[in-house]
Design an enzyme around this catalytic site. Structure first.
Site, PDB file in Angstrom:
ATOM      1  N   ARG A 132       2.399   6.305   3.014  1.00 33.89           N
ATOM      2  CA  ARG A 132       1.930   7.448   2.232  1.00 33.89           C
ATOM      3  C   ARG A 132       1.012   8.306   3.100  1.00 33.89           C
ATOM      4  NH1 ARG A 132       1.384   2.861  -1.151  1.00 33.89           N
ATOM      5  NH2 ARG A 132       2.837   2.868  -2.925  1.00 33.89           N
ATOM      6  N   LYS A 144      -2.317   2.116  -2.369  1.00 30.49           N
ATOM      7  CA  LYS A 144      -2.682   2.507  -3.720  1.00 30.49           C
ATOM      8  C   LYS A 144      -3.449   1.379  -4.410  1.00 30.49           C
ATOM      9  CE  LYS A 144       0.418   5.978  -5.659  1.00 30.49           C
ATOM     10  NZ  LYS A 144       1.524   6.190  -6.630  1.00 30.49           N
ATOM     11  N   HIS A 180       6.244  12.770   1.406  1.00 30.08           N
ATOM     12  CA  HIS A 180       6.921  11.733   0.627  1.00 30.08           C
ATOM     13  C   HIS A 180       8.433  11.766   0.837  1.00 30.08           C
ATOM     14  CE1 HIS A 180       4.980   8.806  -1.895  1.00 30.08           C
ATOM     15  NE2 HIS A 180       6.026   8.756  -2.697  1.00 30.08           N
ATOM     16  N   ARG A 200       9.379   8.949   3.027  1.00 31.17           N
ATOM     17  CA  ARG A 200       9.340   7.660   2.332  1.00 31.17           C
ATOM     18  C   ARG A 200      10.644   7.454   1.544  1.00 31.17           C
ATOM     19  NH1 ARG A 200       5.271   4.035   0.878  1.00 31.17           N
ATOM     20  NH2 ARG A 200       5.385   3.157  -1.228  1.00 31.17           N
ATOM     21  N   HIS A 217       5.663  -1.457  -3.360  1.00 27.36           N
ATOM     22  CA  HIS A 217       5.629  -1.100  -4.773  1.00 27.36           C
ATOM     23  C   HIS A 217       5.066  -2.270  -5.579  1.00 27.36           C
ATOM     24  CE1 HIS A 217       9.038   2.087  -4.244  1.00 27.36           C
ATOM     25  NE2 HIS A 217       7.837   2.579  -4.000  1.00 27.36           N
ATOM     26  N   TYR A 239      16.065   4.244  -6.464  1.00 25.98           N
ATOM     27  CA  TYR A 239      16.911   4.321  -5.273  1.00 25.98           C
ATOM     28  C   TYR A 239      18.298   3.735  -5.514  1.00 25.98           C
ATOM     29  CZ  TYR A 239      12.475   5.470  -3.159  1.00 25.98           C
ATOM     30  OH  TYR A 239      11.266   6.071  -2.876  1.00 25.98           O
TER      31      TYR A 239
END
Length: 412
Positions: free
Chosen positions: A261, A285, A357, A360, A383, A392
């Site tokens: 990120r 995150k 992003h 990513r 994640h 995805y």
């Protein structure tokens, strides 16, 4: 031959004789040099500080304070007498910041109206009672302030006068001019603010339930990604003969190869990289710490930037601004801008999104098309929830074709 920009010249030092902030001048010069300013720029800024110091002592004696008022007063007087040179205002602002940072000058007392006072208390609540990160606090207070200004007039009127209908109508007005995602973020901030008002007894009813829910479909869109030729073009258009180009190339490789990120790249420190083991640590995150492998090509690009492009600085962040002051990126926005400019240089258009992003999404799309499972992709992208990775699956066309039903009546 005498150096025209001698920072140790007696003439320059005489400007600070008997000034009570004279010890900070040497730190001021050192800080400018560390931030990458040229010698002439540093000399001219120091001279501006010296002229201000002499004026301050002439007008207010050695006890004259350095603050916004005295700086504005000096600049006004200086502009009346002769032309105010470029950089004087910035030089004195830099001085004030340094003196406040070192504790020689008290911090500024912010002037707040009633609305800002309420929002400031809300921010303190989010930080100390809820334990939220500063970025989350900034987002929620940013949405709460315009709501408060529009709905509550302040003065003698109490916050208790805010009604449920006021909340509903405000959201409806704002939603007309915003995207669904932005409106969702706004509603989240408003609910948090209204719960705070109720918890603190500033309103009688829990108005958070009055904030309308915005119906959106999860994973309704396809992730934006680049093709392999487009990715090669983005990297090839970095001018690695320049310091900024080496930096941008190293940043883009971290985005492309590791799917980091923007904030993770911007906050990466020199101490986070273990060169012997080929690993580096990042804070993702939700304050989640992660240790990741450092690919050879990424490590080579970082070393090239550190040795041949990175300005000399006491800052521990790996990537610094190319222009003075050569400090760390103040936010993830610097990395996002580098990614956006790289995509534009490569002549790529037609993407729904052009920020960092995209890389990513590109990594995840490439992995799933080469046979990686959603679980493996979720681990690489770190994640926390499996549902986040499911988007995805929509770009795995070969497997989707296996699940499709035959068209009635034959091929179409």
């Amino acid at each position: 031959m005498t150096n025209a920009y001698d920072l140790n010249s007696g003439r320059l030092r005489q400007r600070f004789d008997d000034w009570r902030y004279r010890p900070s001048v040497r730190l001021y010069i050192s800080r400018m040099q560390d931030d990458g300013y040229s010698r002439p720029h540093t000399y001219n800024s120091t001279r501006a500080v010296g002229e201000f110091a002499r004026w301050l002592m002439d007008e207010h004696g050695n006890g004259g304070d350095v603050n916004e008022y005295t700086i504005s007063q000096y600049l006004a007087v200086r502009a009346q007498r002769r032309t105010l040179p470029n950089g004087y205002r910035a030089a004195l602002s830099r001085l004030l910041f340094l003196l406040r940072e070192s504790g020689d000058v008290p911090p500024a007392t912010p002037k707040r109206d009633q609305h800002q006072e309420v929002i400031a208390a809300f921010g303190q609540y989010l930080q100390h009672r809820r334990g939220l990160q500063l970025r989350t606090i900034a987002s929620q207070t940013w949405h709460a302030l315009p709501f408060l200004r529009e709905i509550w007039g302040g003065g003698d009127r109490e916050l208790r006068t805010i009604k449920r209908l006021d909340v509903v109508q405000y959201v409806e007005r704002r939603a007309r001019r915003r995207s669904a995602r932005t409106t969702q973020t706004m509603c989240t901030g408003l609910r948090s603010f209204l719960r705070y008002l109720h918890a603190e007894g500033l309103v009688d009813d829990d108005l958070a339930s009055a904030v309308p829910s915005l119906r959106t479909w999860k994973h309704a869109t396809l992730p934006t990604f680049l093709t392999a030729p487009q990715l090669d073009a983005v990297l090839a258009h970095c001018d690695r003969s320049t310091a900024a180009g080496r930096r941008d190339y190293a940043i883009l490789l971290m985005l492309v190869r590791l799917g980091l990120r923007a904030n993770e790249v911007a906050t990466l420190k020199l101490d986070d990289i273990d060169w012997e083991s080929g690993l580096f640590s990042i804070q993702g995150k939700g304050r989640q710490q992660a240790v990741m492998p450092l690919p050879t090509d990424v490590g080579t690009a970082i070393v090239d930037y550190l040795q041949n492009g990175r300005p000399s600085s006491a800052c521990r962040q790996v990537f610094l601004r190319a222009d003075t002051p050569c400090t760390a990126f103040p936010s993830a926005g610097g990395v996002v801008l580098i990614a956006r400019r790289a995509i534009k240089r490569a002549g790529i258009s037609g993407l729904a999104h052009h920020g960092s992003h995209v890389f990513r999404h590109t990594l995840a799309t490439s992995m799933i098309r080469t046979g990686a499972t959603l679980t493996e992709i979720g681990q690489i992208l770190r994640h926390q929830h499996h549902d986040t990775t499911r988007i995805y699956a929509k770009v795995d066309l070969p497997r989707l074709r296996m699940l499709s039903l035959a068209w009635p009546g034959g091929a179409q």
